[in-house]
Design a protein around this motif. Structure first.
Motif, mmCIF file in Angstrom:
data_model
loop_
_atom_site.group_PDB
_atom_site.id
_atom_site.type_symbol
_atom_site.label_atom_id
_atom_site.label_comp_id
_atom_site.label_asym_id
_atom_site.label_seq_id
_atom_site.Cartn_x
_atom_site.Cartn_y
_atom_site.Cartn_z
ATOM 1 N N GLU A 236 -7.961 15.877 2.354
ATOM 2 C CA GLU A 236 -6.672 16.512 2.101
ATOM 3 C C GLU A 236 -5.531 15.678 2.659
ATOM 4 N N PHE A 237 -5.714 15.128 3.850
ATOM 5 C CA PHE A 237 -4.694 14.258 4.434
ATOM 6 C C PHE A 237 -4.467 13.031 3.556
ATOM 7 N N HIS A 238 -5.548 12.512 2.998
ATOM 8 C CA HIS A 238 -5.438 11.325 2.142
ATOM 9 C C HIS A 238 -4.629 11.640 0.898
ATOM 10 N N GLU A 239 -4.904 12.770 0.276
ATOM 11 C CA GLU A 239 -4.168 13.151 -0.920
ATOM 12 C C GLU A 239 -2.687 13.362 -0.621
ATOM 13 N N MET A 240 -2.368 13.900 0.555
ATOM 14 C CA MET A 240 -0.977 14.135 0.925
ATOM 15 C C MET A 240 -0.235 12.848 1.248
ATOM 16 N N GLY A 241 -0.965 11.825 1.697
ATOM 17 C CA GLY A 241 -0.322 10.555 2.034
ATOM 18 C C GLY A 241 -0.126 10.322 3.512
ATOM 19 N N VAL A 242 -0.911 10.992 4.353
ATOM 20 C CA VAL A 242 -0.843 10.757 5.807
ATOM 21 C C VAL A 242 -1.226 9.311 6.099
ATOM 22 N N SER B 200 -17.368 20.370 12.683
ATOM 23 C CA SER B 200 -18.483 19.480 12.369
ATOM 24 C C SER B 200 -17.967 18.235 11.661
ATOM 25 N N VAL B 201 -18.834 17.249 11.497
ATOM 26 C CA VAL B 201 -18.452 16.017 10.802
ATOM 27 C C VAL B 201 -18.045 16.325 9.364
ATOM 28 N N SER B 202 -18.813 17.179 8.689
ATOM 29 C CA SER B 202 -18.494 17.493 7.291
ATOM 30 C C SER B 202 -17.161 18.220 7.175
ATOM 31 N N GLU B 203 -16.846 19.088 8.125
ATOM 32 C CA GLU B 203 -15.553 19.780 8.101
ATOM 33 C C GLU B 203 -14.412 18.806 8.344
ATOM 34 N N CYS B 204 -14.619 17.840 9.215
ATOM 35 C CA CYS B 204 -13.589 16.830 9.467
ATOM 36 C C CYS B 204 -13.344 15.980 8.219
ATOM 37 N N LYS B 205 -14.413 15.599 7.546
ATOM 38 C CA LYS B 205 -14.269 14.785 6.335
ATOM 39 C C LYS B 205 -13.498 15.544 5.255
ATOM 40 N N LYS B 206 -13.729 16.842 5.171
ATOM 41 C CA LYS B 206 -13.047 17.648 4.159
ATOM 42 C C LYS B 206 -11.539 17.650 4.371
ATOM 43 N N VAL B 207 -11.115 17.831 5.604
ATOM 44 C CA VAL B 207 -9.673 17.854 5.852
ATOM 45 C C VAL B 207 -9.081 16.449 5.771
ATOM 46 N N ILE B 208 -9.868 15.414 6.072
ATOM 47 C CA ILE B 208 -9.400 14.035 5.911
ATOM 48 C C ILE B 208 -9.096 13.754 4.441
ATOM 49 N N VAL C 206 0.845 -1.203 0.000
ATOM 50 C CA VAL C 206 0.000 0.000 0.000
ATOM 51 C C VAL C 206 0.875 1.246 0.000
ATOM 52 N N GLN C 207 0.761 2.030 -1.072
ATOM 53 C CA GLN C 207 1.507 3.284 -1.141
ATOM 54 C C GLN C 207 0.534 4.444 -0.942
ATOM 55 N N ARG C 208 0.874 5.341 -0.015
ATOM 56 C CA ARG C 208 0.021 6.482 0.289
ATOM 57 C C ARG C 208 0.389 7.680 -0.579
ATOM 58 N N ALA D 33 -12.775 7.693 7.318
ATOM 59 C CA ALA D 33 -11.314 7.579 7.222
ATOM 60 C C ALA D 33 -10.875 6.140 6.990
ATOM 61 N N ARG D 34 -11.575 5.202 7.610
ATOM 62 C CA ARG D 34 -11.257 3.774 7.411
ATOM 63 C C ARG D 34 -11.345 3.408 5.935
ATOM 64 N N ASP D 35 -12.387 3.883 5.269
ATOM 65 C CA ASP D 35 -12.585 3.549 3.860
ATOM 66 C C ASP D 35 -11.519 4.167 2.964
ATOM 67 N N LEU D 36 -10.805 5.165 3.466
ATOM 68 C CA LEU D 36 -9.696 5.778 2.731
ATOM 69 C C LEU D 36 -8.347 5.165 3.102
ATOM 70 N N GLY D 37 -8.381 4.153 3.957
ATOM 71 C CA GLY D 37 -7.169 3.404 4.260
ATOM 72 C C GLY D 37 -6.322 3.912 5.403
#
Length: 441
Positions: free
Chosen positions: A147-153, A137-145, A79-81, A177-181
């Motif tokens: 971004e973290f996913h795209e960066m490879g966190v 909020s939940v939607s704000e958290c998902k938005k930044v998640i 798995v490469q992030r 977040a689980r579904d994004l690995g």
């Protein structure tokens, strides 16, 4: 999981949270092996094509593959992030061989998810209790998640306050977040970890839990409230039942310095994976009760030696970790305690270099302690995290040599120590840590 870096690449072991670095040639070979399915002969040929100045050393390459495949599972290595090209390799460019001061993205985000807490611990650095009106909020958290996913966190670690105080929202965010690995972990006081809540957390993707234990029953209840000890142990048992990787966490202080080995024995009885001993920080309610918790420098050395010996005496049964200054001090006062010649620990704070934090209101900062001091580089509601991480002056402060440490022979070991405590003591990030080697030895 693996990820390209400007200097080469990293391997992230999601079981231990450890990060291993490799050079460009080794990491590219690893990509070819795990992402592109090439054989070792083809890998050698392709490396020579891509790196014309690379001098083949097939024995070294085979030794590297043998070591890596024995240390990590196929699941970790496959798995490469981060953003990927069609051939599976990362879009991160490899520049020159100059030393880099930080990763292209944090390996882990410590997310102070809420200020709400069901306890009033007398050493809490966050001074937690009531929920803040401006928490994300939940939607704000998902938005930044995203971004973290795209960066490879790699990992999101949720704490508080008590993160289970906003459990319904946390479960929604966890499943996303689980579904994004992402690897998902939680730091909790354990009291709200009922059988049902532990099961729901596990189903949402949480597999790792750090649970606070302050010592024996009387000590724990004095710090966290009457009856907290038994409720916490019940929560730990529920998490263990759901196959969580549970670590106990103990804040080392003058109050419990004689009970540290008791915590280790408790961990064995509970069947958890290990214990993490953390440094007391004179912040929040801890600052108000500093006379109870602060430790003399002489005791710091004695505790460091004790923890160092306890770690290696129990290494076959428990994973015992502690703040790096205890490890470095331990090597100074008891260099042979581990039985490993030349075993070298470095006390270099990763805040702002390989780790970052999000506060309950969305403030972007280097670590939870820095955030609790009100220091941040922006807010996710108004700023782009990636831009701040890559070019922000705030994170730049954590990547340069401290003004007070210029020319110090111990710089390579400690990198100036804890910047949060430096700020508490001197109101400057560039000040020396109060537990500076120069002042202790």
């Amino acid at each position: 999981m693996i990820r390209r870096e400007q200097f080469g690449g990293i391997i992230y072991d999601d079981e231990t949270g450890k990060v291993y670095t490799t050079d460009k040639y080794s990491f590219r070979a690893l990509e070819m092996l795990t992402q592109e399915g090439l054989g070792r002969d083809d890998i050698s040929k392709k490396l020579q094509e891509e790196f014309s100045h690379w001098k083949p050393d097939l024995n070294a390459m085979n030794e590297f593959f043998t070591m890596v495949t024995s240390m990590f599972t196929d699941e970790v290595l496959s798995v490469q992030r981060g953003s990927l090209l069609n051939n599976g390799s990362s879009t991160v460019p490899w520049g020159d061989d100059k030393e880099t001061t930080h990763f292209i993205a944090p390996a882990i985000i410590f997310w102070i998810y809420t200020n709400k807490c069901n306890l009033q611990c007398i050493h809490c650095v966050q001074d937690s209790g009531e929920i803040l009106k401006n928490e994300l909020s939940v939607s704000e958290c998902k938005k930044v998640i995203d971004e973290f996913h795209e960066m490879g966190v790699f990992e999101l670690s949720f704490s508080g306050g008590e993160p289970m105080s906003r459990l319904d929202d946390l479960l929604q965010i966890g499943r996303y977040a689980r579904d994004l690995g992402f690897k998902l972990s939680i730091a909790t006081n354990g009291i709200l970890a009922s059988e049902r809540n532990a099961k729901n957390l596990a189903e949402a993707g949480f597999k790792y839990a750090q649970v606070s234990i302050e010592g024996l029953r009387s000590t724990h209840d004095y710090i966290r409230g009457k009856g907290a000890y038994d409720k916490t142990l019940a929560g730990i048992r529920n998490l263990v039942k759901e196959n969580f990787f549970v670590m106990l966490a103990t804040t080392v202080s003058n109050f419990n310095k004689t009970e540290l080995e008791d915590v280790v024995e408790l961990a064995k009885r509970l069947g958890v994976k290990g214990v993490r001993f953390v440094r007391f920080m004179p912040m929040g309610r801890g600052l108000k009760n500093i006379e109870l918790f602060s430790i003399s420098k002489e005791d710091e050395l004695r505790i460091a030696e004790k923890l160092w010996r306890v770690k290696w005496r129990n290494q076959d049964q428990l994973m015992i970790t502690f703040n790096k200054h205890y490890a470095s001090y331990g090597m100074k006062v008891a260099p042979n305690a581990s039985g490993l010649d030349g075993f070298n620990w470095k006390w270099d704070c990763p805040a702002g270099r390989m780790r970052a934090s999000i506060m309950p209101n969305g403030d972007i900062t280097a670590c939870p302690l820095i955030g609790s001091l009100g220091l941040h580089g922006g807010n996710i509601r108004t700023h782009n995290f990636k831009e701040l991480w890559e070019r922000g002056s705030f994170f730049g402060e954590f990547r340069k040599e401290k003004e007070d440490c210029v020319g110090c022979p111990e710089w390579n070991i400690c990198k100036g120590g804890c910047k949060a405590w430096s700020y508490v003591k001197h109101s400057r990030l560039g000040a020396r840590d109060p537990l500076c080697f120069r002042e202790i030895f």
